[in-house]
Design a protein around this motif. Structure first.
Motif, short mmCIF file in Angstrom:
data_model
loop_
_atom_site.label_atom_id
_atom_site.label_comp_id
_atom_site.label_asym_id
_atom_site.label_seq_id
_atom_site.Cartn_x
_atom_site.Cartn_y
_atom_site.Cartn_z
N TRP A 62 -3.59 -4.93 -17.69
CA TRP A 62 -4.86 -4.37 -17.19
C TRP A 62 -4.59 -3.15 -16.33
O TRP A 62 -5.27 -2.12 -16.47
N SER A 63 -3.60 -3.24 -15.46
CA SER A 63 -3.30 -2.14 -14.55
C SER A 63 -2.83 -0.91 -15.31
O SER A 63 -3.27 0.22 -15.03
N ILE A 64 -1.95 -1.10 -16.28
CA ILE A 64 -1.42 0.03 -17.04
C ILE A 64 -2.52 0.67 -17.88
O ILE A 64 -2.62 1.90 -17.96
N VAL B 47 -6.52 1.25 -9.34
CA VAL B 47 -5.28 0.61 -9.78
C VAL B 47 -4.24 0.51 -8.66
O VAL B 47 -3.39 -0.38 -8.69
N LYS B 48 -4.29 1.38 -7.68
CA LYS B 48 -3.19 1.50 -6.72
C LYS B 48 -2.88 0.21 -5.98
O LYS B 48 -1.73 -0.03 -5.60
N ARG B 49 -3.86 -0.64 -5.81
CA ARG B 49 -3.61 -1.90 -5.10
C ARG B 49 -2.86 -2.91 -5.96
O ARG B 49 -2.36 -3.92 -5.45
N TYR B 50 -2.78 -2.65 -7.29
CA TYR B 50 -2.13 -3.59 -8.20
C TYR B 50 -0.82 -3.05 -8.79
O TYR B 50 -0.04 -3.85 -9.33
N LEU B 51 -0.59 -1.75 -8.71
CA LEU B 51 0.52 -1.16 -9.46
C LEU B 51 1.08 0.05 -8.73
O LEU B 51 0.32 0.91 -8.27
N SER B 52 2.39 0.13 -8.64
CA SER B 52 3.05 1.35 -8.19
C SER B 52 3.49 2.13 -9.42
O SER B 52 3.94 1.54 -10.41
N PHE B 53 3.35 3.44 -9.38
CA PHE B 53 3.59 4.24 -10.58
C PHE B 53 3.94 5.68 -10.19
O PHE B 53 3.55 6.16 -9.12
N PRO B 54 4.66 6.38 -11.07
CA PRO B 54 4.94 7.80 -10.82
C PRO B 54 3.66 8.61 -10.95
O PRO B 54 2.78 8.28 -11.73
N ARG B 55 3.57 9.67 -10.17
CA ARG B 55 2.37 10.50 -10.18
C ARG B 55 2.01 10.97 -11.59
O ARG B 55 0.84 11.05 -11.96
N SER B 56 3.02 11.26 -12.41
CA SER B 56 2.77 11.80 -13.76
C SER B 56 2.12 10.77 -14.68
O SER B 56 1.55 11.13 -15.71
N ALA B 57 2.21 9.49 -14.33
CA ALA B 57 1.59 8.45 -15.16
C ALA B 57 0.11 8.31 -14.89
O ALA B 57 -0.63 7.71 -15.68
N TYR C 21 5.96 -7.29 -11.86
CA TYR C 21 4.72 -7.00 -12.57
C TYR C 21 3.88 -5.91 -11.91
O TYR C 21 2.83 -5.57 -12.43
N ASP C 22 4.31 -5.41 -10.77
CA ASP C 22 3.50 -4.40 -10.08
C ASP C 22 4.17 -3.03 -10.05
O ASP C 22 3.85 -2.18 -9.22
N ASN C 23 5.10 -2.82 -11.00
CA ASN C 23 5.80 -1.53 -11.07
C ASN C 23 5.70 -0.97 -12.49
O ASN C 23 6.09 -1.65 -13.45
N PHE C 24 5.21 0.22 -12.62
CA PHE C 24 5.05 0.87 -13.93
C PHE C 24 6.35 0.89 -14.72
O PHE C 24 6.35 0.73 -15.94
#
Length: 521
Positions: free
Chosen positions: A37-39, A50-60, A96-99
């Motif tokens: 769901w987050s991705i 999404v930020k509260r559920y997933l850490s991700f690179p800015r480009s994503a 599960y919380d990292n892109f």
């Protein structure tokens, strides 16, 4: 005899399958669904939550197709299908919380699909493979949520006996079903694992929410059973590559939590709108009390499809007049013209034969779609023969009611996207149509004008960016060998875009609550 290189690919394929299966078998399904769901949400209009559920690179963040960080929705759908059909083993620790966690998994899925393609897609099948790729991807690229799409499906499937049968069986109206589906789409796009809330201003009550969920949701355990049953049934009909496996999320896009079935998630929330529009066809069939009633509902829906075609053309292009089918010929042997006659300056410039034939899974993804879906393709062949016979009758003077342009276009217009990117399939249809007409001495080669295959979605997409002259030019170009196999949207874009239109019909005419929901999103 298997080539040595194929043996190597088969060995690599087994290894990739083992690795992917090992990962999916050890996931926590509930956490993985939230991860998906987050991705998915990260790259949709709802990504701000999404930020509260997933850490991700800015480009994503909101990465478009073509970006190294984009995860196409069709790949997420395939991965979820594999998740539901993989036997579970003891869980392992997964972030599960990292892109970045998804990167090797998606890479393995792509390797799996590429290796399967290497083993099955021989040179003689390449054009059929393009067709299957188009069927998998184009719907996702267009999206499933638009005012035109909602208007179209409620106009076709939401009136007459279709609506009556639905209300009698399920205890609420199609209009209410669509309204609640739109509310659920918005709520479940903003947050995972939630209990839907009532919306008093829209008369969205818990009762209506429950009735809607009874049609479009399943507990996680039941969804796994449904997915496995669907895959088993599909495989029994022949081998299907991983990329084209059918997914139960298209029937049940909302999943109930194993711990509390009032708590819901929709990992691909866009499929809620797919189910609420395309899925109305199946509700129409399933709600009919008998086969006779189902046949009547289908006949009514087919008639409304033709009505919609004429109506939407005239609204987008008011210079044109779109007349429904007319009868001509001797009083005791009347003949129907094509379903829609498009008239410009007192002359018929385009004739449409409309086919609401449902595009089956086999017609979309079989290695041999023409053979495995012969009954469905027979309707497309019939449309071609009807058009060619009509032009024959014009030439010999059997039809004289209206002036037909010497360069009039012939369009087979479908409710689903038939034969996308497949010049080879179109060739099979033409060959079969010519065979059907062998015994008709009145149909000559000159009557067999080029046929344009087009879905209603493609036609609408073209009209959004066309005036009347652009539309006719698009049809004329589509008949040229240069554009064989092209979608008409691509043909239109090939000569430049200088027109942008809004949908010209008022959605509130069929869905009175539409503007309230649309303004609140």
């Amino acid at each position: 005899m298997v080539k040595f290189s194929d043996q190597i690919y088969q060995q690599k394929l087994k290894k990739i399958k083992r690795e992917l299966n090992k990962f999916l078998s050890r996931t926590d399904d509930k956490l993985f669904l939230q991860f998906m769901w987050s991705i998915n949400t990260l790259q949709t209009e709802f990504r701000g939550n999404v930020k509260r559920y997933l850490s991700f690179p800015r480009s994503a963040y909101g990465a478009p197709l073509g970006s190294d960080y984009a995860l196409p929705k069709w790949e997420i759908e395939t991965l979820l299908t594999l998740l539901f059909t993989t036997d579970k083993r003891p869980k392992i620790q997964i972030n599960y919380d990292n892109f970045e966690t998804i990167v090797p998994v998606i890479n393995n899925l792509r390797k799996l699909e590429n290796h399967e393609n290497r083993l099955t897609c021989t040179e003689d099948k390449i054009f059929y493979e393009l067709h299957r790729i188009g069927q998998r991807q184009f719907g996702w690229q267009r999206g499933f949520h638009s005012s035109e799409r909602l208007y179209r499906y409620v106009f076709i499937y939401g009136q007459g006996s279709c609506a009556t049968n639905f209300e009698n069986k399920y205890g609420f109206t199609i209009e209410q079903f669509l309204k609640v589906s739109c509310v659920l789409y918005t709520q479940l796009s903003n947050s995972p694992w939630i209990k839907p809330i009532e919306i008093p201003v829209l008369d969205v009550t818990q009762e209506l929410i429950d009735k809607t969920l009874s049609l479009i949701s399943l507990p996680l355990s039941d969804l796994r059973v449904d997915a496995q049953t669907l895959i088993k049934k599909t495989i029994e009909g022949g081998r299907i590559p991983t990329a084209y496996l059918p997914g139960s999320l298209r029937k049940f896009p909302i999943i109930r939590s194993p711990q509390d079935q009032n708590i819901l998630i929709s990992p691909l929330s866009q499929l809620i709108m797919y189910r609420a529009t395309v899925g109305l066809y199946y509700d129409m069939i399933n709600s009919a009390p008998s086969k006779k009633d189902a046949d009547q509902a289908i006949t009514e829906a087919n008639d409304r499809f033709e009505q919609y075609v004429g109506m939407v053309i005239e609204k987008f292009c008011p210079r044109f007049k779109a007349f429904p089918s007319e009868q001509y010929g001797p009083k005791k042997a009347r003949i129907d013209t094509p379903d829609v006659l498009l008239i410009d300056n007192e002359e018929v410039t385009t004739v449409f034969e409309c086919k609401a034939t449902k595009l089956t899974f086999e017609a979309q993804f079989s290695e041999h779609p023409f053979e495995t879906s012969d009954k469905a393709y027979a309707q497309i062949v019939k449309a071609v023969t009807q058009l060619w016979r009509f032009f024959s009758h014009v030439r010999i003077g059997k039809y004289t009611e209206r002036k037909i342009s010497d360069t009039a276009n012939a369009v087979v217009l479908t409710i689903d996207s038939w034969m996308q990117m497949s010049h080879a399939l179109q060739g099979r249809v033409f060959a079969q149509a010519k065979k059907v007409l062998e015994d008709d001495p009145n149909v000559l080669d000159v009557d067999m004008r080029p046929i344009i295959f087009c879905s209603i979605q493609d036609l609408v997409d073209v009209m959004y960016i066309s005036d009347e002259d652009n539309l006719l030019k698009t049809f004329a170009n589509a008949a040229l060998p240069k554009y064989a196999g092209w979608r008409i949207v691509e043909i239109r874009r090939d000569f430049g875009i200088d027109v942008q239109k809004k949908f010209p019909l008022n959605v509130e005419e069929v869905l009175p609550w539409w503007n309230v929901i649309n303004s609140s999103r």
